[in-house]
Scaffold this motif. Structure first.
Motif, PDB file in Angstrom:
ATOM      1  N   SER A 165     -11.560 -26.395 -25.192  1.00  0.00           N
ATOM      2  CA  SER A 165     -12.919 -25.857 -25.095  1.00  0.00           C
ATOM      3  C   SER A 165     -13.161 -24.695 -26.037  1.00  0.00           C
ATOM      4  O   SER A 165     -14.280 -24.208 -26.157  1.00  0.00           O
ATOM      5  N   GLN A 166     -12.092 -24.241 -26.698  1.00  0.00           N
ATOM      6  CA  GLN A 166     -12.147 -23.083 -27.591  1.00  0.00           C
ATOM      7  C   GLN A 166     -12.754 -21.864 -26.885  1.00  0.00           C
ATOM      8  O   GLN A 166     -13.582 -21.145 -27.429  1.00  0.00           O
ATOM      9  N   THR A 167     -12.310 -21.663 -25.644  1.00  0.00           N
ATOM     10  CA  THR A 167     -12.726 -20.488 -24.871  1.00  0.00           C
ATOM     11  C   THR A 167     -11.532 -19.952 -24.103  1.00  0.00           C
ATOM     12  O   THR A 167     -10.551 -20.657 -23.864  1.00  0.00           O
ATOM     13  N   TYR A 168     -11.656 -18.689 -23.717  1.00  0.00           N
ATOM     14  CA  TYR A 168     -10.682 -18.112 -22.792  1.00  0.00           C
ATOM     15  C   TYR A 168     -11.096 -18.488 -21.376  1.00  0.00           C
ATOM     16  O   TYR A 168     -12.293 -18.535 -21.051  1.00  0.00           O
ATOM     17  N   VAL A 169     -10.104 -18.780 -20.534  1.00  0.00           N
ATOM     18  CA  VAL A 169     -10.381 -19.189 -19.160  1.00  0.00           C
ATOM     19  C   VAL A 169      -9.513 -18.386 -18.204  1.00  0.00           C
ATOM     20  O   VAL A 169      -8.467 -17.846 -18.574  1.00  0.00           O
ATOM     21  N   THR A 170      -9.943 -18.326 -16.948  1.00  0.00           N
ATOM     22  CA  THR A 170      -9.247 -17.592 -15.890  1.00  0.00           C
ATOM     23  C   THR A 170      -8.515 -18.560 -14.969  1.00  0.00           C
ATOM     24  O   THR A 170      -9.079 -19.574 -14.556  1.00  0.00           O
ATOM     25  N   SER A 171      -7.271 -18.226 -14.652  1.00  0.00           N
ATOM     26  CA  SER A 171      -6.592 -18.866 -13.523  1.00  0.00           C
ATOM     27  C   SER A 171      -6.732 -17.911 -12.346  1.00  0.00           C
ATOM     28  O   SER A 171      -6.271 -16.757 -12.419  1.00  0.00           O
ATOM     29  N   PRO A 172      -7.386 -18.324 -11.261  1.00  0.00           N
ATOM     30  CA  PRO A 172      -7.717 -17.375 -10.188  1.00  0.00           C
ATOM     31  C   PRO A 172      -6.491 -16.847  -9.456  1.00  0.00           C
ATOM     32  O   PRO A 172      -5.434 -17.484  -9.419  1.00  0.00           O
ATOM     33  N   ALA A 173      -6.665 -15.676  -8.861  1.00  0.00           N
ATOM     34  CA  ALA A 173      -5.603 -15.064  -8.051  1.00  0.00           C
ATOM     35  C   ALA A 173      -5.447 -15.821  -6.739  1.00  0.00           C
ATOM     36  O   ALA A 173      -6.390 -16.461  -6.257  1.00  0.00           O
ATOM     37  N   GLU A 174      -4.239 -15.733  -6.170  1.00  0.00           N
ATOM     38  CA  GLU A 174      -3.970 -16.309  -4.856  1.00  0.00           C
ATOM     39  C   GLU A 174      -3.378 -15.215  -3.960  1.00  0.00           C
ATOM     40  O   GLU A 174      -2.412 -14.549  -4.336  1.00  0.00           O
ATOM     41  N   ALA A 175      -3.980 -15.023  -2.780  1.00  0.00           N
ATOM     42  CA  ALA A 175      -3.489 -13.993  -1.857  1.00  0.00           C
ATOM     43  C   ALA A 175      -2.144 -14.396  -1.275  1.00  0.00           C
ATOM     44  O   ALA A 175      -1.862 -15.583  -1.080  1.00  0.00           O
ATOM     45  N   GLY A 176      -1.296 -13.391  -0.997  1.00  0.00           N
ATOM     46  CA  GLY A 176      -0.031 -13.619  -0.313  1.00  0.00           C
ATOM     47  C   GLY A 176      -0.157 -13.267   1.160  1.00  0.00           C
ATOM     48  O   GLY A 176      -1.253 -13.285   1.731  1.00  0.00           O
ATOM     49  N   GLU A 177       0.976 -12.896   1.795  1.00  0.00           N
ATOM     50  CA  GLU A 177       0.971 -12.560   3.219  1.00  0.00           C
ATOM     51  C   GLU A 177       2.073 -11.539   3.485  1.00  0.00           C
ATOM     52  O   GLU A 177       3.153 -11.603   2.891  1.00  0.00           O
ATOM     53  N   GLY A 178       1.826 -10.600   4.383  1.00  0.00           N
ATOM     54  CA  GLY A 178       2.834  -9.609   4.732  1.00  0.00           C
ATOM     55  C   GLY A 178       2.432  -8.822   5.966  1.00  0.00           C
ATOM     56  O   GLY A 178       1.338  -8.999   6.514  1.00  0.00           O
ATOM     57  N   ILE A 179       3.349  -7.956   6.428  1.00  0.00           N
ATOM     58  CA  ILE A 179       3.089  -7.119   7.606  1.00  0.00           C
ATOM     59  C   ILE A 179       1.896  -6.211   7.335  1.00  0.00           C
ATOM     60  O   ILE A 179       1.727  -5.690   6.232  1.00  0.00           O
ATOM     61  N   ASP A 180       1.092  -6.004   8.347  1.00  0.00           N
ATOM     62  CA  ASP A 180      -0.125  -5.200   8.243  1.00  0.00           C
ATOM     63  C   ASP A 180       0.229  -3.729   8.007  1.00  0.00           C
ATOM     64  O   ASP A 180       0.627  -3.016   8.939  1.00  0.00           O
ATOM     65  N   VAL A 181       0.118  -3.283   6.787  1.00  0.00           N
ATOM     66  CA  VAL A 181       0.455  -1.896   6.433  1.00  0.00           C
ATOM     67  C   VAL A 181      -0.486  -0.921   7.136  1.00  0.00           C
ATOM     68  O   VAL A 181      -0.084   0.172   7.547  1.00  0.00           O
ATOM     69  N   ALA A 182      -1.740  -1.316   7.321  1.00  0.00           N
ATOM     70  CA  ALA A 182      -2.707  -0.421   7.969  1.00  0.00           C
ATOM     71  C   ALA A 182      -2.284  -0.098   9.401  1.00  0.00           C
ATOM     72  O   ALA A 182      -2.415   1.043   9.866  1.00  0.00           O
ATOM     73  N   ALA A 183      -1.749  -1.088  10.121  1.00  0.00           N
ATOM     74  CA  ALA A 183      -1.309  -0.853  11.496  1.00  0.00           C
ATOM     75  C   ALA A 183      -0.113   0.082  11.526  1.00  0.00           C
ATOM     76  O   ALA A 183      -0.004   0.968  12.394  1.00  0.00           O
ATOM     77  N   VAL A 184       0.807  -0.092  10.578  1.00  0.00           N
ATOM     78  CA  VAL A 184       1.984   0.777  10.505  1.00  0.00           C
ATOM     79  C   VAL A 184       1.562   2.191  10.135  1.00  0.00           C
ATOM     80  O   VAL A 184       2.072   3.183  10.687  1.00  0.00           O
ATOM     81  N   THR A 185       0.617   2.312   9.212  1.00  0.00           N
ATOM     82  CA  THR A 185       0.111   3.625   8.809  1.00  0.00           C
ATOM     83  C   THR A 185      -0.532   4.340   9.989  1.00  0.00           C
ATOM     84  O   THR A 185      -0.319   5.546  10.207  1.00  0.00           O
ATOM     85  N   ALA A 186      -1.317   3.614  10.786  1.00  0.00           N
ATOM     86  CA  ALA A 186      -1.971   4.213  11.953  1.00  0.00           C
ATOM     87  C   ALA A 186      -0.937   4.687  12.968  1.00  0.00           C
ATOM     88  O   ALA A 186      -1.096   5.753  13.591  1.00  0.00           O
ATOM     89  N   ALA A 187       0.135   3.922  13.154  1.00  0.00           N
ATOM     90  CA  ALA A 187       1.182   4.325  14.092  1.00  0.00           C
ATOM     91  C   ALA A 187       1.886   5.586  13.613  1.00  0.00           C
ATOM     92  O   ALA A 187       2.198   6.486  14.411  1.00  0.00           O
ATOM     93  N   LEU A 188       2.138   5.677  12.309  1.00  0.00           N
ATOM     94  CA  LEU A 188       2.761   6.879  11.749  1.00  0.00           C
ATOM     95  C   LEU A 188       1.849   8.086  11.948  1.00  0.00           C
ATOM     96  O   LEU A 188       2.311   9.168  12.352  1.00  0.00           O
ATOM     97  N   GLN A 189       0.566   7.917  11.711  1.00  0.00           N
ATOM     98  CA  GLN A 189      -0.380   9.023  11.890  1.00  0.00           C
ATOM     99  C   GLN A 189      -0.388   9.500  13.338  1.00  0.00           C
ATOM    100  O   GLN A 189      -0.342  10.707  13.611  1.00  0.00           O
ATOM    101  N   SER A 190      -0.403   8.550  14.268  1.00  0.00           N
ATOM    102  CA  SER A 190      -0.432   8.904  15.688  1.00  0.00           C
ATOM    103  C   SER A 190       0.828   9.652  16.101  1.00  0.00           C
ATOM    104  O   SER A 190       0.764  10.661  16.816  1.00  0.00           O
ATOM    105  N   ALA A 191       1.987   9.150  15.644  1.00  0.00           N
ATOM    106  CA  ALA A 191       3.252   9.797  16.000  1.00  0.00           C
ATOM    107  C   ALA A 191       3.319  11.197  15.419  1.00  0.00           C
ATOM    108  O   ALA A 191       3.751  12.153  16.078  1.00  0.00           O
ATOM    109  N   PHE A 192       2.895  11.361  14.187  1.00  0.00           N
ATOM    110  CA  PHE A 192       2.947  12.670  13.529  1.00  0.00           C
ATOM    111  C   PHE A 192       2.005  13.648  14.205  1.00  0.00           C
ATOM    112  O   PHE A 192       2.337  14.817  14.432  1.00  0.00           O
TER     113      PHE A 192
END
Length: 466
Positions: A165-192
């Protein structure tokens, strides 16, 4: 008695030992020195210590210097432990593992400033809350390392050139999966906040977004395709030398930084090959313009477009400068040229129709170019006098062959209208030129009508008079 002295009475006397001088009692002074020094030390200490009972989050800092308090705050945060119950089982991370931080020095300085020990009214103040900052990337890595079974890596969006096509094209990103960092951060804040050295939290698996998003790649693709669309060497607004898309793409290298930025670089040596051919494509001589004008000097027809001559300047450094522009997404390289102006030749044309003499005269620059006999409108169909301009022209048409007309002439050649339905045209049905014969038109021989048709452009002035 061995020692003595003779008195005036002849007796010998012995000297009694003198009574010792009574010494001063200095015990009070020696006892007072330590007590005074202690009091001075206490006063001095109160000038640098934080008031009793002071705390930051759950960390007690009363009686500490600001420096010691800052250390205590940082240490407590770093050592606070979070046990995470995940689908892969329990894992434990500390504040240090999570990249947690607070501005401990500023917090300690503020605590001392507001609650110094020397100010009893500030003792046992209400605790100071603080927001814990967590390095999201460090936290994700720590949780991934301790519970690898919970982690699926995201896939970054990428950018590539598609030759088809003589153009630049994008290959889209794909999300992964992992432990909820926000929940761990909230627990650390509460404990501190509560001063708890350890706590437990249930953490679900959540999507992990790719560091390089599809939107960021799309933005890079838009810039790159803009480069391909406009790549070339320009003189003013004219793209004098076009660089085809495949060639422009071959000059470019796109390097992602893994954080969403796509750096563009260009090959200077490859650009040099294009620069070498520029003089042949850019240099040209001036071309003079040739135009037809009316009596007022207005152009009614351009026969030859004028063209400025130009010569390319020094091309040293052009390739490097163009490469730098391309790195910024700018593919329009402006060339330095010296220009030679063109001249314009103007030819004035007009037509004179003399009804008294029954002649048509063509004038160029005020001089007679052609003069012919003609036949104008006969009695009852007189050709109108006035000043007009050539309008619609047609090489052939039927005349009068419509309802309301009592004549029909087929295939009338070289028709040039100047006033409504009055026109110059060729005449094959009579040869009586010099005598009014028409229904208002100006009759000419076929050859003369053809010459006028070709000579008189739309807008040419026509003067009809007696």
């Amino acid at each position: 008695m061995t020692d003595g002295a003779n008195g005036t009475d002849g007796a010998t006397y012995a000297w009694a030992p003198p009574e010792p001088t009574k010494r001063k009692n200095r015990s009070g002074l020696w006892i007072g020195i330590p007590a005074g020094a202690t009091a001075v030390a206490l006063i001095a200490a109160s000038l640098v210590l934080i008031a009793p009972g002071a705390s930051v989050a759950g960390v007690q800092i009363g009686g500490l210097t600001a420096g010691a308090a800052a250390q205590a705050i940082s240490t407590r945060l770093a050592q606070t432990a979070i046990t995470v119950e995940s689908p892969a089982g329990e894992v434990t991370v500390t504040g240090a593992d999570l990249g947690a931080s607070v501005d401990a020095a500023a917090l300690a300085d503020k605590a001392f400033s507001e609650n110094p020990m020397w100010k009893p009214s500030s003792w046992f103040p209400q605790g100071t809350g603080v927001t814990v900052a967590v390095d999201q990337s460090a936290a994700a890595v720590a949780l991934r390392d301790r519970a690898p079974g919970t982690y699926r890596a995201p896939v970054d969006a990428t950018v590539a050139y598609d030759a088809g096509s003589q153009t630049y094209v994008t290959s889209p990103a794909e999300a992964g999966e992992g432990i909820d960092v926000a929940a761990v951060t909230a627990a650390l804040q509460s404990a501190f906040d509560s001063g708890t050295p350890a706590t437990t939290v249930d953490a679900a698996l959540v999507p992990v977004e790719a560091p390089v998003s599809t939107e960021e790649a799309d933005a890079a693709v838009a810039t790159l395709n803009g480069v391909l669309d406009t790549a070339g060497f320009y003189v003013g607004d004219e793209r004098t030398v076009t660089v085809d898309r495949a060639t422009a793409a071959s000059w470019l290298t796109v390097t992602p930084d893994g954080k969403g930025d796509f750096a563009i670089s260009a090959d200077t040596s490859a650009i040099e090959q294009a620069v070498a051919g520029l003089p042949g494509a850019v240099d040209r001589g001036a071309v003079n313009a040739d135009v037809i004008v009316d009596s007022g000097g207005e152009v009614i027809k351009t026969l030859t477009e004028g063209q400025t001559g130009r010569a390319l300047g020094d091309t040293a450094g052009v390739a490097a400068a163009f490469a730098a522009q391309l790195a910024d997404g700018n593919a329009k390289y402006s060339l330095a040229v010296s220009e030679t102006p063109f001249e314009t030749a103007k030819t004035e044309r007009r037509i004179d129709v003399n009804l008294s003499a029954q002649t048509v005269t063509l004038y160029e620059n005020g001089q007679v170019y052609r003069n012919w006999s003609m036949s104008s409108g006969k009695t009852g169909w007189e050709t109108h006098t006035g000043t007009y301009r050539i309008g619609w022209k047609t090489s052939m048409q039927d005349m009068g062959c419509a309802p309301g007309y009592d004549w029909c002439t087929k295939d009338v050649p070289w028709v040039a209208y100047f006033n409504g339905d009055e026109a110059f045209h060729g005449t094959y049905w009579h040869n009586n030129f010099g005598t009014p014969m028409s229904h208002g038109c100006v009759n000419l021989t076929v050859n003369n009508a053809k010459e006028l048709y070709d000579w008189a452009y739309k807008g040419t002035e026509v003067s009809v008079h007696y």
